[in-house]
Design a protein around this motif. Sequence first.
Motif, PDB file in Angstrom:
ATOM      1  N   LYS A  15       0.835  -1.203   0.000  1.00  0.00           N
ATOM      2  CA  LYS A  15       0.000   0.000   0.000  1.00  0.00           C
ATOM      3  C   LYS A  15       0.868   1.251   0.000  1.00  0.00           C
ATOM      4  O   LYS A  15       0.559   2.247  -0.675  1.00  0.00           O
ATOM      5  CB  LYS A  15      -0.914  -0.017   1.234  1.00  0.00           C
ATOM      6  CG  LYS A  15      -1.831   1.199   1.348  1.00  0.00           C
ATOM      7  CD  LYS A  15      -2.794   1.299   0.180  1.00  0.00           C
ATOM      8  CE  LYS A  15      -3.762   2.458   0.341  1.00  0.00           C
ATOM      9  NZ  LYS A  15      -4.663   2.619  -0.818  1.00  0.00           N
ATOM     10  N   ALA A  16       1.981   1.209   0.752  1.00  0.00           N
ATOM     11  CA  ALA A  16       2.884   2.359   0.808  1.00  0.00           C
ATOM     12  C   ALA A  16       3.491   2.651  -0.568  1.00  0.00           C
ATOM     13  O   ALA A  16       3.556   3.811  -0.992  1.00  0.00           O
ATOM     14  CB  ALA A  16       3.985   2.104   1.828  1.00  0.00           C
ATOM     15  N   ILE A  17       3.916   1.601  -1.255  1.00  0.00           N
ATOM     16  CA  ILE A  17       4.507   1.772  -2.588  1.00  0.00           C
ATOM     17  C   ILE A  17       3.466   2.329  -3.560  1.00  0.00           C
ATOM     18  O   ILE A  17       3.754   3.206  -4.375  1.00  0.00           O
ATOM     19  CB  ILE A  17       5.071   0.440  -3.119  1.00  0.00           C
ATOM     20  CG1 ILE A  17       6.129  -0.117  -2.154  1.00  0.00           C
ATOM     21  CG2 ILE A  17       5.646   0.615  -4.507  1.00  0.00           C
ATOM     22  CD1 ILE A  17       7.306   0.779  -1.907  1.00  0.00           C
TER      23      ILE A  17
ATOM     24  N   ASN B 145       1.549   6.985  -6.737  1.00  0.00           N
ATOM     25  CA  ASN B 145       0.443   7.882  -7.093  1.00  0.00           C
ATOM     26  C   ASN B 145       0.657   9.314  -6.606  1.00  0.00           C
ATOM     27  O   ASN B 145      -0.246  10.148  -6.705  1.00  0.00           O
ATOM     28  CB  ASN B 145      -0.876   7.336  -6.528  1.00  0.00           C
ATOM     29  CG  ASN B 145      -1.305   6.051  -7.220  1.00  0.00           C
ATOM     30  OD1 ASN B 145      -1.002   5.835  -8.391  1.00  0.00           O
ATOM     31  ND2 ASN B 145      -2.009   5.182  -6.500  1.00  0.00           N
ATOM     32  N   GLY B 146       1.837   9.581  -6.049  1.00  0.00           N
ATOM     33  CA  GLY B 146       2.155  10.941  -5.645  1.00  0.00           C
ATOM     34  C   GLY B 146       1.851  11.281  -4.202  1.00  0.00           C
ATOM     35  O   GLY B 146       2.143  12.397  -3.751  1.00  0.00           O
ATOM     36  N   SER B 147       1.272  10.364  -3.436  1.00  0.00           N
ATOM     37  CA  SER B 147       0.970  10.619  -2.014  1.00  0.00           C
ATOM     38  C   SER B 147       2.171  10.203  -1.175  1.00  0.00           C
ATOM     39  O   SER B 147       2.138   9.212  -0.424  1.00  0.00           O
ATOM     40  CB  SER B 147      -0.290   9.846  -1.600  1.00  0.00           C
ATOM     41  OG  SER B 147      -1.407  10.230  -2.374  1.00  0.00           O
ATOM     42  N   ILE B 148       3.252  10.960  -1.300  1.00  0.00           N
ATOM     43  CA  ILE B 148       4.529  10.539  -0.723  1.00  0.00           C
ATOM     44  C   ILE B 148       4.514  10.611   0.801  1.00  0.00           C
ATOM     45  O   ILE B 148       5.002   9.694   1.475  1.00  0.00           O
ATOM     46  CB  ILE B 148       5.669  11.405  -1.304  1.00  0.00           C
ATOM     47  CG1 ILE B 148       5.741  11.196  -2.828  1.00  0.00           C
ATOM     48  CG2 ILE B 148       7.002  11.029  -0.667  1.00  0.00           C
ATOM     49  CD1 ILE B 148       6.770  12.056  -3.521  1.00  0.00           C
ATOM     50  N   ASP B 149       3.965  11.679   1.379  1.00  0.00           N
ATOM     51  CA  ASP B 149       3.953  11.800   2.840  1.00  0.00           C
ATOM     52  C   ASP B 149       3.154  10.670   3.485  1.00  0.00           C
ATOM     53  O   ASP B 149       3.567  10.111   4.507  1.00  0.00           O
ATOM     54  CB  ASP B 149       3.378  13.155   3.254  1.00  0.00           C
ATOM     55  CG  ASP B 149       4.315  14.307   2.903  1.00  0.00           C
ATOM     56  OD1 ASP B 149       5.536  14.071   2.856  1.00  0.00           O
ATOM     57  OD2 ASP B 149       3.828  15.419   2.645  1.00  0.00           O
ATOM     58  N   GLU B 150       2.006  10.327   2.894  1.00  0.00           N
ATOM     59  CA  GLU B 150       1.204   9.218   3.409  1.00  0.00           C
ATOM     60  C   GLU B 150       1.978   7.907   3.306  1.00  0.00           C
ATOM     61  O   GLU B 150       1.908   7.049   4.197  1.00  0.00           O
ATOM     62  CB  GLU B 150      -0.120   9.104   2.652  1.00  0.00           C
ATOM     63  CG  GLU B 150      -1.073  10.262   2.873  1.00  0.00           C
ATOM     64  CD  GLU B 150      -0.881  11.383   1.862  1.00  0.00           C
ATOM     65  OE1 GLU B 150       0.253  11.552   1.346  1.00  0.00           O
ATOM     66  OE2 GLU B 150      -1.866  12.095   1.588  1.00  0.00           O
ATOM     67  N   SER B 151       2.716   7.778   2.233  1.00  0.00           N
ATOM     68  CA  SER B 151       3.528   6.581   2.043  1.00  0.00           C
ATOM     69  C   SER B 151       4.594   6.473   3.128  1.00  0.00           C
ATOM     70  O   SER B 151       4.827   5.386   3.680  1.00  0.00           O
ATOM     71  CB  SER B 151       4.189   6.616   0.662  1.00  0.00           C
ATOM     72  OG  SER B 151       5.096   5.563   0.496  1.00  0.00           O
ATOM     73  N   ILE B 152       5.240   7.589   3.460  1.00  0.00           N
ATOM     74  CA  ILE B 152       6.293   7.586   4.482  1.00  0.00           C
ATOM     75  C   ILE B 152       5.738   7.153   5.837  1.00  0.00           C
ATOM     76  O   ILE B 152       6.381   6.381   6.568  1.00  0.00           O
ATOM     77  CB  ILE B 152       6.951   8.974   4.574  1.00  0.00           C
ATOM     78  CG1 ILE B 152       7.766   9.260   3.307  1.00  0.00           C
ATOM     79  CG2 ILE B 152       7.844   9.074   5.812  1.00  0.00           C
ATOM     80  CD1 ILE B 152       8.313  10.661   3.220  1.00  0.00           C
ATOM     81  N   VAL B 153       4.540   7.613   6.172  1.00  0.00           N
ATOM     82  CA  VAL B 153       3.911   7.241   7.450  1.00  0.00           C
ATOM     83  C   VAL B 153       3.776   5.722   7.546  1.00  0.00           C
ATOM     84  O   VAL B 153       4.121   5.102   8.572  1.00  0.00           O
ATOM     85  CB  VAL B 153       2.538   7.920   7.616  1.00  0.00           C
ATOM     86  CG1 VAL B 153       1.790   7.344   8.815  1.00  0.00           C
ATOM     87  CG2 VAL B 153       2.696   9.428   7.767  1.00  0.00           C
ATOM     88  N   ILE B 154       3.289   5.098   6.492  1.00  0.00           N
ATOM     89  CA  ILE B 154       3.105   3.645   6.505  1.00  0.00           C
ATOM     90  C   ILE B 154       4.452   2.930   6.554  1.00  0.00           C
ATOM     91  O   ILE B 154       4.628   1.943   7.286  1.00  0.00           O
ATOM     92  CB  ILE B 154       2.296   3.189   5.271  1.00  0.00           C
ATOM     93  CG1 ILE B 154       0.888   3.787   5.309  1.00  0.00           C
ATOM     94  CG2 ILE B 154       2.236   1.667   5.190  1.00  0.00           C
ATOM     95  CD1 ILE B 154       0.057   3.494   4.072  1.00  0.00           C
ATOM     96  N   LEU B 155       5.418   3.427   5.799  1.00  0.00           N
ATOM     97  CA  LEU B 155       6.739   2.793   5.791  1.00  0.00           C
ATOM     98  C   LEU B 155       7.407   2.886   7.162  1.00  0.00           C
ATOM     99  O   LEU B 155       8.096   1.947   7.584  1.00  0.00           O
ATOM    100  CB  LEU B 155       7.624   3.453   4.722  1.00  0.00           C
ATOM    101  CG  LEU B 155       7.248   3.129   3.271  1.00  0.00           C
ATOM    102  CD1 LEU B 155       7.966   4.071   2.314  1.00  0.00           C
ATOM    103  CD2 LEU B 155       7.585   1.672   2.931  1.00  0.00           C
ATOM    104  N   GLU B 156       7.209   3.991   7.850  1.00  0.00           N
ATOM    105  CA  GLU B 156       7.761   4.115   9.212  1.00  0.00           C
ATOM    106  C   GLU B 156       7.097   3.133  10.172  1.00  0.00           C
ATOM    107  O   GLU B 156       7.751   2.585  11.066  1.00  0.00           O
ATOM    108  CB  GLU B 156       7.605   5.552   9.702  1.00  0.00           C
ATOM    109  CG  GLU B 156       8.572   6.517   9.001  1.00  0.00           C
ATOM    110  CD  GLU B 156       8.337   7.967   9.376  1.00  0.00           C
ATOM    111  OE1 GLU B 156       7.228   8.272   9.907  1.00  0.00           O
ATOM    112  OE2 GLU B 156       9.230   8.800   9.143  1.00  0.00           O
ATOM    113  N   GLU B 157       5.803   2.885   9.970  1.00  0.00           N
ATOM    114  CA  GLU B 157       5.118   1.856  10.762  1.00  0.00           C
ATOM    115  C   GLU B 157       5.712   0.480  10.473  1.00  0.00           C
ATOM    116  O   GLU B 157       5.921  -0.328  11.392  1.00  0.00           O
ATOM    117  CB  GLU B 157       3.623   1.862  10.443  1.00  0.00           C
ATOM    118  CG  GLU B 157       2.878   3.112  10.909  1.00  0.00           C
ATOM    119  CD  GLU B 157       1.446   3.144  10.403  1.00  0.00           C
ATOM    120  OE1 GLU B 157       1.047   2.187   9.689  1.00  0.00           O
ATOM    121  OE2 GLU B 157       0.731   4.117  10.709  1.00  0.00           O
TER     122      GLU B 157
END
Length: 354
Positions: free
Chosen positions: A32-34, A39-51
């Motif tokens: 989901k993070a990738i 799709n350009g939602s980079i900040d949301e992606s970072i949150v999930i990757l940090e989790e």
Amino acid sequence: MKKLILTVTFLAFYCVVIAQTDAEKARAKVGKAIELMDNGSIDESIVILEECEKLDPENYLYPYEIAFAYVKKKEYEKAIRILKKTLEYDNINSLVYQMLGNAYSYSGDEKRAIRTYEKGMKKFPNAGNLHLEKGNIFWFQEKYDEAVNNYRKGIEVDPMFASNYYRLALLYLSSSDKLTGLIYAEIFMNLERSSARTREISKLIYKTYKNAITLGKDESSMDFCEIVIDAKSLEDGGDLKLPLCAIFGKHFVLGMFGMEKVNSESIAKMRASFIERFFEEDYKQYSNVLFDYQKKLLDAGLLETYTRYILQMGDSKGFNEWAIANERKLNKFTDWYLDKENYMEVTQKNKFIN
């Protein structure tokens, strides 16, 4: 009885969910993070990757992807800090060094970028991607000889890595040695079969043939390369071995006779004629992976159709008209070409470096 079975099934499912490890939970989230990042939602992606990183702190994949996200945001210093720590993980691959070097390069520190690639090369001596990136720095500095040397070295250590062929094709096709460029370009198209770069190279190959061949009623000519004889080797008592350019010209020019136009059809016939003659006389001394592959296609009765495929983006109208009229030929070639047994395989023994 039915109620008992349902209860047991539910309990079994519940136990499987409970037994799921934190590492498995992280792997379930990373997709989901990738997707968000793509799709350009980079900040949301970072949150999930940090989790994910908290769930599976031993896996370098998550900080690597976080660093990649910061590179996409052009926050290179953050990416560099993360990647330097990522180098300490076990089981990393050359991509970590590649991205760290790239982050240095993007931030303007090309010297540190090169040092990073070179450190990666020591740890991963067969990493063609690191030679590519080092070559790219010299490319952007317009130090083309040094770029070429690095791309060649990348092919030497990792002959199936496509991008070094791509870069060499671009450089040579804009030089006087277009024959070498055509060979690199076609090898690239076989290693990276379907991409924007493949389409770009298809156009360049067709354009090169069109510009290099001149057909006339009284005289025809071609300009693929310059023939240079190594006189010093003769002075030293060495045997004369003609350059590949001379051998290519000797055989290719005979296929030009009787041709009236330079188009996909005539180029396909010229190339087939060249391979026939080349393998009658000179292949043992000048064999390379591309000519061997073309001979395989010739023996299968597919070389001219393959050439149409290689040139199709440069002559899309001609290819589409031919494809409609030759559906069976195209289908036969497609079946052959998509069979994994017929994929081009470049090895240390048959690789082409010029």
